[in-house]
Design a protein around this motif. Structure first.
Motif, PDB file in Angstrom:
ATOM      1  N   GLY A 208       0.767  -1.224   0.000  1.00 22.18           N
ATOM      2  CA  GLY A 208       0.000   0.000   0.000  1.00 22.18           C
ATOM      3  C   GLY A 208       0.806   1.286   0.000  1.00 22.18           C
ATOM      4  O   GLY A 208       2.015   1.304   0.091  1.00 22.18           O
ATOM      5  N   ASP A 209       0.086   2.389  -0.129  1.00 19.15           N
ATOM      6  CA  ASP A 209       0.670   3.722  -0.096  1.00 19.15           C
ATOM      7  C   ASP A 209       1.292   3.976   1.279  1.00 19.15           C
ATOM      8  O   ASP A 209       0.678   3.708   2.307  1.00 19.15           O
ATOM      9  CB  ASP A 209      -0.432   4.752  -0.368  1.00 19.15           C
ATOM     10  N   PRO A 210       2.522   4.487   1.331  1.00 22.41           N
ATOM     11  CA  PRO A 210       3.191   4.637   2.627  1.00 22.41           C
ATOM     12  C   PRO A 210       2.484   5.593   3.573  1.00 22.41           C
ATOM     13  O   PRO A 210       2.492   5.376   4.789  1.00 22.41           O
ATOM     14  CB  PRO A 210       4.581   5.147   2.257  1.00 22.41           C
ATOM     15  N   ASP A 211       1.889   6.661   3.052  1.00 23.84           N
ATOM     16  CA  ASP A 211       1.180   7.588   3.930  1.00 23.84           C
ATOM     17  C   ASP A 211      -0.059   6.928   4.527  1.00 23.84           C
ATOM     18  O   ASP A 211      -0.347   7.072   5.715  1.00 23.84           O
ATOM     19  CB  ASP A 211       0.779   8.844   3.168  1.00 23.84           C
ATOM     20  N   ALA A 212      -0.786   6.186   3.712  1.00 22.81           N
ATOM     21  CA  ALA A 212      -2.025   5.568   4.182  1.00 22.81           C
ATOM     22  C   ALA A 212      -1.774   4.374   5.095  1.00 22.81           C
ATOM     23  O   ALA A 212      -2.558   4.115   6.015  1.00 22.81           O
ATOM     24  CB  ALA A 212      -2.876   5.134   2.985  1.00 22.81           C
ATOM     25  N   TRP A 213      -0.683   3.648   4.862  1.00 26.20           N
ATOM     26  CA  TRP A 213      -0.436   2.416   5.601  1.00 26.20           C
ATOM     27  C   TRP A 213       0.592   2.554   6.714  1.00 26.20           C
ATOM     28  O   TRP A 213       0.590   1.759   7.655  1.00 26.20           O
ATOM     29  CB  TRP A 213       0.010   1.313   4.640  1.00 26.20           C
TER      30      TRP A 213
END
Length: 282
Positions: A208-213
């Protein structure tokens, strides 16, 4: 997720001169791949036996990943942004105590040691990997220490480490069943092992996206990190998470809230996977 951005630094770290360094190809998500165990069951990243078999035989399972266990290894090599970051956060102080979690057979620990960081402890859940690394590095790394350990229940003493290096280990936890609960436990242990002012250096490009995960995990109420991260370094990101003094309050209550949040996220994750399977079957 009211605490998602709590204590997160707004500044980003940049190394524009290093963007062209060699790296492994990007992977948007590590799949749940596996190999057959002795009793016929399918083993995967969540199983300790998977890593024992993989490191003993080199077998990556029916759907092998692109990870080079004995060369560059997970995500990236040491030279380039990772080395520059470590040198920056230590201010060149080679006496810092460094813990490399989930070291496997990767060349990261030998390269960190060769760079002068000889107060180095490397851990992995695989006893075979640790035994092999101890044997192969005995002559070149006489001061290094190797430890069979579980990142979710570490034997490392509290507040004994200046820097925890994690190259892909949290990524592996995030493809287990109950990924958020596993990550919450690991991060609690990492924070416990770090000295106040110590740094959790996470190299990631897994699920996943690093900011979201990643950012919601690092801001859970049982943690106290100041966080900065790089832009995409060519298939991976580097997070620099500095341990702050603990907030006054009930640590057990903070952990209870973190566990509850993680369970809710795990449930949402499972429901999303089931929905995706149903969509494919339509």
């Amino acid at each position: 997720m009211g605490w998602t951005h709590r204590r997160l630094a707004k500044g980003l770290l940049f190394w524009p001169a290093l963007l062209g360094f060699a790296f492994l190809g990007p992977r948007s998500r590590l799949c749940r791949m596996g190999l057959a165990g002795s009793s016929g069951e399918t083993l995967s990243y969540q199983d300790e036996d998977y890593w024992e078999q993989r490191y003993k035989t080199g077998d990556k399972g029916a759907n092998p990943d692109r990870i080079d266990d004995r060369g560059i290894g997970w995500l990236c090599g040491y030279k380039g942004p990772l080395q520059e970051t470590l040198q920056a956060i230590t201010a060149g102080d080679r006496s810092k105590v460094i813990l490399n979690v989930g070291c496997g057979l990767d060349r990261l620990s030998p390269e960190i040691y060769a760079d002068g960081y000889t107060n180095l402890l490397s851990s992995d859940i695989s006893a075979h990997a640790i035994a092999e690394m101890q044997k192969s590095t005995a002559e070149d790394m006489p001061m290094a220490k190797w430890l069979v350990d579980d990142i979710m229940d570490m034997s490392v003493p509290s507040e004994s480490v200046d820097i925890v290096v994690d190259k892909g280990t949290l990524d592996a936890l995030l493809i287990r069943p109950q990924p958020f609960s596993c990550a919450a436990k690991a991060l609690r242990e990492i924070q416990r092992a770090l000295k106040v002012g110590g740094i959790y250096l996470m190299i990631t490009h897994g699920r996943g996206d690093p900011d979201a995960w990643r950012l919601p995990l690092l801001a859970m109420p049982h943690l106290s990190f100041n966080v900065a991260k790089t832009p995409d370094m060519g298939g991976f990101f580097i997070f620099v998470c500095t341990k702050l003094p603990s907030d006054s309050g009930d640590a057990e209550e903070a952990w209870r809230k973190a566990e509850e949040w993680a369970r809710e996220r795990d449930q949402e994750d499972q429901e999303a996977e089931f929905a995706a399977i149903d969509d494919v079957g339509q």
